[in-house]
Design an enzyme around this catalytic site. Structure first.
Site, PDB file in Angstrom:
ATOM      1  N   ASP A  15     -30.248 -18.296  39.743  1.00 53.48           N
ATOM      2  CA  ASP A  15     -31.261 -18.951  38.906  1.00 53.48           C
ATOM      3  C   ASP A  15     -31.394 -20.441  39.265  1.00 53.48           C
ATOM      4  O   ASP A  15     -30.433 -21.063  39.715  1.00 53.48           O
ATOM      5  CB  ASP A  15     -30.871 -18.796  37.429  1.00 53.48           C
ATOM      6  CG  ASP A  15     -32.042 -19.019  36.488  1.00 53.48           C
ATOM      7  OD1 ASP A  15     -33.195 -19.083  36.967  1.00 53.48           O
ATOM      8  OD2 ASP A  15     -31.806 -19.123  35.282  1.00 53.48           O
ATOM      9  N   GLY A  18     -36.887 -22.728  40.775  1.00 50.70           N
ATOM     10  CA  GLY A  18     -38.064 -23.485  40.343  1.00 50.70           C
ATOM     11  C   GLY A  18     -37.712 -24.920  40.004  1.00 50.70           C
ATOM     12  O   GLY A  18     -38.389 -25.861  40.440  1.00 50.70           O
ATOM     13  N   ARG A  19     -36.636 -25.092  39.240  1.00 51.75           N
ATOM     14  CA  ARG A  19     -36.231 -26.448  38.854  1.00 51.75           C
ATOM     15  C   ARG A  19     -35.752 -27.256  40.057  1.00 51.75           C
ATOM     16  O   ARG A  19     -35.967 -28.460  40.145  1.00 51.75           O
ATOM     17  CB  ARG A  19     -35.148 -26.377  37.763  1.00 51.75           C
ATOM     18  CG  ARG A  19     -35.732 -26.128  36.381  1.00 51.75           C
ATOM     19  CD  ARG A  19     -34.685 -25.662  35.422  1.00 51.75           C
ATOM     20  NE  ARG A  19     -34.329 -24.270  35.662  1.00 51.75           N
ATOM     21  CZ  ARG A  19     -33.238 -23.681  35.183  1.00 51.75           C
ATOM     22  NH1 ARG A  19     -32.392 -24.366  34.449  1.00 51.75           N
ATOM     23  NH2 ARG A  19     -33.005 -22.417  35.431  1.00 51.75           N
ATOM     24  N   TRP A  20     -35.106 -26.605  40.984  1.00 53.60           N
ATOM     25  CA  TRP A  20     -34.654 -27.272  42.217  1.00 53.60           C
ATOM     26  C   TRP A  20     -35.876 -27.872  42.929  1.00 53.60           C
ATOM     27  O   TRP A  20     -35.852 -29.013  43.383  1.00 53.60           O
ATOM     28  CB  TRP A  20     -33.938 -26.261  43.113  1.00 53.60           C
ATOM     29  CG  TRP A  20     -33.424 -26.791  44.413  1.00 53.60           C
ATOM     30  CD1 TRP A  20     -32.185 -27.317  44.645  1.00 53.60           C
ATOM     31  CD2 TRP A  20     -34.128 -26.841  45.677  1.00 53.60           C
ATOM     32  NE1 TRP A  20     -32.066 -27.692  45.960  1.00 53.60           N
ATOM     33  CE2 TRP A  20     -33.244 -27.410  46.623  1.00 53.60           C
ATOM     34  CE3 TRP A  20     -35.398 -26.456  46.101  1.00 53.60           C
ATOM     35  CZ2 TRP A  20     -33.591 -27.613  47.961  1.00 53.60           C
ATOM     36  CZ3 TRP A  20     -35.752 -26.659  47.425  1.00 53.60           C
ATOM     37  CH2 TRP A  20     -34.856 -27.227  48.346  1.00 53.60           C
ATOM     38  N   HIS A  32     -37.897 -21.015  46.044  1.00 55.53           N
ATOM     39  CA  HIS A  32     -37.577 -19.614  46.342  1.00 55.53           C
ATOM     40  C   HIS A  32     -37.197 -19.442  47.815  1.00 55.53           C
ATOM     41  O   HIS A  32     -36.307 -18.689  48.158  1.00 55.53           O
ATOM     42  CB  HIS A  32     -38.761 -18.705  45.988  1.00 55.53           C
ATOM     43  CG  HIS A  32     -39.061 -18.672  44.520  1.00 55.53           C
ATOM     44  ND1 HIS A  32     -38.080 -18.503  43.562  1.00 55.53           N
ATOM     45  CD2 HIS A  32     -40.223 -18.794  43.825  1.00 55.53           C
ATOM     46  CE1 HIS A  32     -38.629 -18.517  42.348  1.00 55.53           C
ATOM     47  NE2 HIS A  32     -39.928 -18.697  42.486  1.00 55.53           N
ATOM     48  N   ASN A  63     -39.678 -10.504  35.037  1.00 54.19           N
ATOM     49  CA  ASN A  63     -40.303 -11.441  35.989  1.00 54.19           C
ATOM     50  C   ASN A  63     -41.736 -11.040  36.360  1.00 54.19           C
ATOM     51  O   ASN A  63     -42.491 -11.858  36.888  1.00 54.19           O
ATOM     52  CB  ASN A  63     -39.460 -11.597  37.268  1.00 54.19           C
ATOM     53  CG  ASN A  63     -38.189 -12.384  37.075  1.00 54.19           C
ATOM     54  OD1 ASN A  63     -37.165 -12.105  37.696  1.00 54.19           O
ATOM     55  ND2 ASN A  63     -38.227 -13.389  36.215  1.00 54.19           N
ATOM     56  N   TRP A  64     -42.128  -9.813  36.044  1.00 53.22           N
ATOM     57  CA  TRP A  64     -43.525  -9.409  36.299  1.00 53.22           C
ATOM     58  C   TRP A  64     -44.488 -10.283  35.502  1.00 53.22           C
ATOM     59  O   TRP A  64     -45.660 -10.381  35.832  1.00 53.22           O
ATOM     60  CB  TRP A  64     -43.760  -7.942  35.918  1.00 53.22           C
ATOM     61  CG  TRP A  64     -43.157  -6.940  36.870  1.00 53.22           C
ATOM     62  CD1 TRP A  64     -42.088  -6.135  36.611  1.00 53.22           C
ATOM     63  CD2 TRP A  64     -43.565  -6.629  38.204  1.00 53.22           C
ATOM     64  NE1 TRP A  64     -41.810  -5.340  37.713  1.00 53.22           N
ATOM     65  CE2 TRP A  64     -42.714  -5.623  38.702  1.00 53.22           C
ATOM     66  CE3 TRP A  64     -44.587  -7.105  39.044  1.00 53.22           C
ATOM     67  CZ2 TRP A  64     -42.825  -5.080  39.978  1.00 53.22           C
ATOM     68  CZ3 TRP A  64     -44.705  -6.560  40.330  1.00 53.22           C
ATOM     69  CH2 TRP A  64     -43.838  -5.565  40.777  1.00 53.22           C
ATOM     70  N   ARG A  66     -44.563 -13.422  35.283  1.00 45.51           N
ATOM     71  CA  ARG A  66     -44.821 -14.723  35.931  1.00 45.51           C
ATOM     72  C   ARG A  66     -46.235 -14.720  36.520  1.00 45.51           C
ATOM     73  O   ARG A  66     -46.840 -13.658  36.700  1.00 45.51           O
ATOM     74  CB  ARG A  66     -43.799 -14.970  37.031  1.00 45.51           C
ATOM     75  CG  ARG A  66     -42.422 -15.195  36.452  1.00 45.51           C
ATOM     76  CD  ARG A  66     -41.456 -15.720  37.478  1.00 45.51           C
ATOM     77  NE  ARG A  66     -40.168 -15.956  36.835  1.00 45.51           N
ATOM     78  CZ  ARG A  66     -39.217 -16.710  37.312  1.00 45.51           C
ATOM     79  NH1 ARG A  66     -39.373 -17.327  38.467  1.00 45.51           N
ATOM     80  NH2 ARG A  66     -38.090 -16.882  36.660  1.00 45.51           N
TER      81      ARG A  66
END
Ligand code: IPE
Ligand code: IPE
Ligand code: MG
Length: 239
Positions: A15, A18-20, A32, A63-64, A66
């Site tokens: 996890d 995205g924040r990275w 990703h 996650n679908w 998103r």
């Protein structure tokens, strides 16, 4: 480095991609992409360390929901990853398995998954489980339905019979579950199998997770006493 006690099964919730990316002013896609590289390195390191089963939470049923473009990117990255890694997985003796319904996935992914699973089916050094289109609750319902469909009698419903119907059937429960990015939740992951797993949470975002971090998590596990209901004294006395 002190000798590590290697767990048979490590499961990871990868996890924080995205924040990275956001921290760096990059699109989530870049997170990703970087996360894929981490996954590759962690797979190789686990296999070198002698881990027999590695499970990576790759895409949850949830996650679908998103944005469609992100879902597309995730499946595209997975397809590229598998195509690129097929040879290497085989050379490393790594068997690929999917935990989740393959037929609900986009055609290109389905094809490459089936191909790589076929190509690596006789590999015995490590099993790499990709939890894909995965939901722990759904897995439990599915196992229940499978037992009912078999016409199993009430007395025959045992933990073993039930576990055999899960996607992980035949594999040991995870000894260690790692989640990166500072979130302290399971997000519907391996709900039946985690009964006695040890948990390791780190604030590090998945793209920054490294082999050193992996070894740190394994070392922490080695310092814990897994009591399985017994007292510490009983275990100290070898009971
Ligand atoms: C994990 O990173 C990858 C998947 C869930 C597919 P995230 O995409 O969830 O990253 P954050 O949580 O938004 O930072
Ligand atoms: C869990 O991460 C799923 C994967 C790592 C594939 P999420 O980022 O989707 O989890 P929540 O929704 O924040 O709990
Ligand atoms: Mg997340």
């Amino acid at each position: 480095m002190p000798e590590l006690n290697i767990p048979a099964h490590i499961a990871i919730i990868m996890d924080g991609n995205g924040r990275w990316a956001k921290q760096r002013g990059l699109p989530r896609t870049e997170g990703h992409k970087a996360g894929t590289e981490t996954a590759r390195a962690v797979v190789t390191r686990c296999r070198e360390l002698g881990v027999k089963h590695l499970t990576l939470y790759t895409f949850s049923k949830e996650n679908w929901s998103r944005p469609e473009s992100e879902v597309k990117t995730l499946f595209k990255l997975l397809t590229t990853f598998l195509t690129r890694e097929e040879k290497s997985l085989k050379e490393q003796g790594i068997r690929l398995k999917v935990l989740g319904e393959i037929d609900d996935m986009p055609m290109a992914v389905r094809q490459v998954l089936k191909h790589v699973m076929r190509q690596t089916k006789n590999c015995t050094d490590m099993t790499l489980n990709l939890a894909l289109n995965y939901s722990g609750r759904d897995e439990i319902l599915r196992a229940t339905k499978a037992l009912v469909a078999k016409g199993i009698s009430v007395d025959e419903i045992t933990e073993e019979a039930f576990a055999a119907e899960l996607w992980t059937g035949g594999q040991p429960d995870p000894d260690l579950i790692i989640r990166t990015s500072g979130e302290l939740r399971l997000s519907n992951y391996l709900l039946f199998q985690c009964a006695y797993s040890e948990f390791y949470f780190t604030d590090i975002f998945w793209p920054d997770f490294s082999s050193e971090e992996l070894e740190k998590a394994i070392a922490v596990l080695g310092n814990r006493q897994r009591r399985f209901g017994k007292t510490g004294d009983q275990l100290d006395n070898g009971e």
